[in-house]
Design a protein around this motif. Structure first.
Motif, PDB file in Angstrom:
ATOM      1  N   LYS A  98      40.404  35.525  21.490  1.00  0.00           N
ATOM      2  CA  LYS A  98      41.690  35.549  22.188  1.00  0.00           C
ATOM      3  C   LYS A  98      41.706  36.611  23.277  1.00  0.00           C
ATOM      4  N   GLN A  99      41.076  37.755  23.007  1.00  0.00           N
ATOM      5  CA  GLN A  99      40.997  38.812  24.011  1.00  0.00           C
ATOM      6  C   GLN A  99      40.185  38.346  25.212  1.00  0.00           C
ATOM      7  N   MET A 100      39.082  37.642  24.970  1.00  0.00           N
ATOM      8  CA  MET A 100      38.248  37.167  26.067  1.00  0.00           C
ATOM      9  C   MET A 100      38.968  36.095  26.893  1.00  0.00           C
ATOM     10  N   ILE A 101      39.731  35.226  26.233  1.00  0.00           N
ATOM     11  CA  ILE A 101      40.510  34.225  26.959  1.00  0.00           C
ATOM     12  C   ILE A 101      41.573  34.911  27.818  1.00  0.00           C
ATOM     13  N   PHE A 102      42.240  35.909  27.255  1.00  0.00           N
ATOM     14  CA  PHE A 102      43.280  36.623  28.008  1.00  0.00           C
ATOM     15  C   PHE A 102      42.680  37.280  29.245  1.00  0.00           C
ATOM     16  N   GLU A 103      41.536  37.932  29.089  1.00  0.00           N
ATOM     17  CA  GLU A 103      40.894  38.574  30.241  1.00  0.00           C
ATOM     18  C   GLU A 103      40.490  37.538  31.287  1.00  0.00           C
ATOM     19  N   SER A 104      39.939  36.421  30.835  1.00  0.00           N
ATOM     20  CA  SER A 104      39.498  35.382  31.768  1.00  0.00           C
ATOM     21  C   SER A 104      40.653  34.856  32.607  1.00  0.00           C
ATOM     22  N   LEU A 105      41.837  34.735  31.988  1.00  0.00           N
ATOM     23  CA  LEU A 105      42.984  34.135  32.664  1.00  0.00           C
ATOM     24  C   LEU A 105      43.918  35.147  33.314  1.00  0.00           C
ATOM     25  N   ALA A 106      43.774  36.428  32.982  1.00  0.00           N
ATOM     26  CA  ALA A 106      44.707  37.434  33.500  1.00  0.00           C
ATOM     27  C   ALA A 106      44.129  38.293  34.618  1.00  0.00           C
ATOM     28  N   VAL A 107      42.812  38.386  34.717  1.00  0.00           N
ATOM     29  CA  VAL A 107      42.194  39.224  35.750  1.00  0.00           C
ATOM     30  C   VAL A 107      42.288  38.522  37.100  1.00  0.00           C
ATOM     31  N   PRO A 108      42.960  39.107  38.092  1.00  0.00           N
ATOM     32  CA  PRO A 108      43.133  38.430  39.387  1.00  0.00           C
ATOM     33  C   PRO A 108      41.821  38.071  40.069  1.00  0.00           C
ATOM     34  N   GLU A 109      40.800  38.930  39.944  1.00  0.00           N
ATOM     35  CA  GLU A 109      39.523  38.656  40.598  1.00  0.00           C
ATOM     36  C   GLU A 109      38.856  37.389  40.064  1.00  0.00           C
ATOM     37  N   ASN A 110      39.134  37.041  38.817  1.00  0.00           N
ATOM     38  CA  ASN A 110      38.550  35.821  38.261  1.00  0.00           C
ATOM     39  C   ASN A 110      39.086  34.563  38.933  1.00  0.00           C
ATOM     40  N   ARG A 111      40.252  34.660  39.566  1.00  0.00           N
ATOM     41  CA  ARG A 111      40.868  33.494  40.217  1.00  0.00           C
ATOM     42  C   ARG A 111      40.504  33.374  41.690  1.00  0.00           C
ATOM     43  N   ARG A 112      39.742  34.319  42.214  1.00  0.00           N
ATOM     44  CA  ARG A 112      39.597  34.429  43.660  1.00  0.00           C
ATOM     45  C   ARG A 112      38.905  33.241  44.314  1.00  0.00           C
ATOM     46  N   PHE A 113      37.980  32.588  43.634  1.00  0.00           N
ATOM     47  CA  PHE A 113      37.212  31.518  44.263  1.00  0.00           C
ATOM     48  C   PHE A 113      38.087  30.328  44.660  1.00  0.00           C
ATOM     49  N   THR A 114      39.069  29.998  43.835  1.00  0.00           N
ATOM     50  CA  THR A 114      39.910  28.825  44.081  1.00  0.00           C
ATOM     51  C   THR A 114      41.302  29.188  44.571  1.00  0.00           C
ATOM     52  N   PHE A 115      41.882  30.254  44.024  1.00  0.00           N
ATOM     53  CA  PHE A 115      43.272  30.581  44.322  1.00  0.00           C
ATOM     54  C   PHE A 115      43.442  31.827  45.180  1.00  0.00           C
ATOM     55  N   GLY A 116      42.376  32.636  45.309  1.00  0.00           N
ATOM     56  CA  GLY A 116      42.524  33.932  45.953  1.00  0.00           C
ATOM     57  C   GLY A 116      43.104  34.946  44.974  1.00  0.00           C
ATOM     58  N   ILE A 117      42.993  36.223  45.310  1.00  0.00           N
ATOM     59  CA  ILE A 117      43.526  37.257  44.408  1.00  0.00           C
ATOM     60  C   ILE A 117      45.041  37.336  44.522  1.00  0.00           C
ATOM     61  N   GLN A 118      45.573  37.298  45.741  1.00  0.00           N
ATOM     62  CA  GLN A 118      47.014  37.328  45.947  1.00  0.00           C
ATOM     63  C   GLN A 118      47.524  35.891  46.027  1.00  0.00           C
ATOM     64  N   SER A 119      48.238  35.461  44.995  1.00  0.00           N
ATOM     65  CA  SER A 119      48.741  34.096  44.925  1.00  0.00           C
ATOM     66  C   SER A 119      49.996  34.087  44.056  1.00  0.00           C
ATOM     67  N   PRO A 120      50.699  32.971  43.952  1.00  0.00           N
ATOM     68  CA  PRO A 120      51.860  32.905  43.053  1.00  0.00           C
ATOM     69  C   PRO A 120      51.519  33.195  41.596  1.00  0.00           C
ATOM     70  N   LEU A 121      50.235  33.165  41.255  1.00  0.00           N
ATOM     71  CA  LEU A 121      49.828  33.443  39.882  1.00  0.00           C
ATOM     72  C   LEU A 121      49.736  34.940  39.600  1.00  0.00           C
ATOM     73  N   GLN A 122      49.775  35.750  40.636  1.00  0.00           N
ATOM     74  CA  GLN A 122      49.640  37.193  40.491  1.00  0.00           C
ATOM     75  C   GLN A 122      51.000  37.824  40.207  1.00  0.00           C
ATOM     76  N   LEU A 123      51.085  38.606  39.129  1.00  0.00           N
ATOM     77  CA  LEU A 123      52.307  39.295  38.735  1.00  0.00           C
ATOM     78  C   LEU A 123      52.041  40.793  38.628  1.00  0.00           C
ATOM     79  N   PRO A 124      53.079  41.624  38.672  1.00  0.00           N
ATOM     80  CA  PRO A 124      52.868  43.074  38.570  1.00  0.00           C
ATOM     81  C   PRO A 124      52.592  43.565  37.149  1.00  0.00           C
ATOM     82  N   PHE A 125      52.530  42.643  36.209  1.00  0.00           N
ATOM     83  CA  PHE A 125      52.223  42.976  34.817  1.00  0.00           C
ATOM     84  C   PHE A 125      51.196  41.976  34.311  1.00  0.00           C
ATOM     85  N   PRO A 126      50.472  42.290  33.244  1.00  0.00           N
ATOM     86  CA  PRO A 126      49.417  41.384  32.768  1.00  0.00           C
ATOM     87  C   PRO A 126      49.976  40.086  32.208  1.00  0.00           C
TER      88      PRO A 126
END
Length: 395
Positions: free
Chosen positions: A204-232
């Motif tokens: 569960k911790q690994m899934i959370f990190e995979s889906l919560a780290v902004p850099e992991n989304r950069r290839f498709t969504f970019g780091i700054q996107s509607p998915l980015q929040l000021p909290f985890p």
């Protein structure tokens, strides 16, 4: 309801008529927000094509929102972790009867070696199909069943496309499954394992990190996107075939928010992506629910992938393929006809089983005498764990 209607106004030019929103308390599963559809406003304005339909209980194709369950199974089995390097490259998968499955990424770009956490966060299709191949469709379906999904078919019904979400489910099932996949779920379930949990806390911790780290989304969504929040917050989008459904679901320690947009009659949307469809409403709901929250929890840090996929994990049954139909020659005595059972990759330490009966080591091609009927070939390790399996027919 107001926020859902505002999002529908934005999406009307893209042929979107319907929306559904569900918010659960992550720790307990208690419903907090239940918007079955946009309904009818006091001024008579309609925000639903069919206000009698409950969009939270309607079954729709999941698209890429299924991918966390595929990766969670691989994390749980220890086959990979978020830092494992996967190959994002063209793939041709023989699915039997002369058919070949060729998964492609949403943007039609291949990126070579990527980390598993990056592949999941950026929702890459080809790595997801390859991860599914490592753990098998049957294991992923078993996990989904334990997490509360109903009306699931068997592995042969879906094949490798299971990794891309060819399963139908409700918004309720999806939200509940993500909640149970979170680190923060405190409820117990009698029908699952590990004292109410199907997956370990490490998974569960690994899934959370995979889906919560902004850099992991950069290839498709970019780091700054509607998915980015000021909290985890862990978050995943999904779009079904022909743009008929668009999803966004994610969770924090407080709330699990699931949003669906589309059309109740199943007609396609026009030009709607994961970021422009359900994601803006998901973001607005998250910000509203957490407006008094202080950012006391740090967003997980990006970890550069550097571990190669273990050679053992590359082993799979190469021949026969799933669903294959083998025809015996009536002019040749049955005992003289042979079917080669072949394993791709390093088969050392692995064994072949046919219909539950041990055949031989997987290091060499085994020439098997086929018999009429349905058969199940399994590739197992020395401890008896099934590494891969296929079902085929002899006629």
């Amino acid at each position: 309801v107001w926020a859902a209607r505002e999002q529908l106004k934005e999406l009307r030019k893209h042929n979107v008529s319907d929306v559904a929103v569900l918010v659960l308390e992550t720790k307990t599963g208690k419903p907090v927000v239940y918007v079955a559809n946009g309904g009818v406003a006091q001024d008579g304005a309609r925000y639903s094509s069919a206000s009698q339909i409950d969009g939270i209980q309607s079954r729709r194709q999941l698209g890429s929102t299924i991918k966390p369950f595929v990766y969670a199974m691989a994390y749980e089995l220890g086959v990979i972790d978020p830092s494992t390097l996967l190959t994002d490259s063209p793939e041709h998968i023989d699915v039997g009867d002369g058919r070949v499955y060729q998964p492609r990424n949403y943007d039609h770009v291949f990126r070579g070696f990527v980390g598993a956490g990056e592949a999941l966060g950026s929702s890459m299709n080809v790595p997801a199909v390859r991860v599914l191949n490592l753990v098998s469709e049957s294991r992923v379906l078993e996990a989904m069943h334990k997490l509360g999904f109903g009306d699931l078919g068997d592995d042969e019904q879906y094949g490798p496309s299971l990794a891309l979400g060819t399963v139908d489910a409700t918004l309720w099932e999806l939200a509940e499954a993500y909640r149970r996949l979170s680190l923060f779920d405190e409820s117990k379930f009698d029908d699952s394992e590990k004292d109410g949990e199907f997956f370990s806390k490490a998974t569960k911790q690994m899934i959370f990190e995979s889906l919560a780290v902004p850099e992991n989304r950069r290839f498709t969504f970019g780091i700054q996107s509607p998915l980015q929040l000021p909290f985890p917050a862990a978050v995943k989008t999904g779009t079904s075939k022909d743009m008929r459904d668009n999803w966004c679901v994610g969770y924090t320690s407080e709330y699990t928010v699931a949003v669906w947009v589309g059309n109740f009659d199943g007609s396609p949307m026009w030009n709607v992506s994961g970021l422009s469809g359900a994601a803006p409403l998901w973001r607005r709901m998250m910000q509203t629910l957490h407006r008094e929250r202080r950012p006391q929890d740090e967003i997980p840090q990006y970890r550069e992938p550097q571990k190669a996929l273990p050679q053992k994990a590359l082993s799979r049954i190469e021949y026969p393929v799933k669903g294959m139909r083998v025809g015996l020659d009536p002019d040749i005595p049955p005992h003289l006809q042979k079917l080669p059972l072949r394993v791709e990759g390093d088969g050392r330490g692995l064994l072949l089983y046919m219909n539950g009966r041990r055949l031989s080591s997987a290091e060499r091609i085994h020439m098997w005498t086929p018999r009429f009927g349905r058969h199940r070939l399994e590739l197992r390790d020395r401890g008896g764990r099934v590494v891969d399996d296929v079902s085929f027919f002899v006629r």
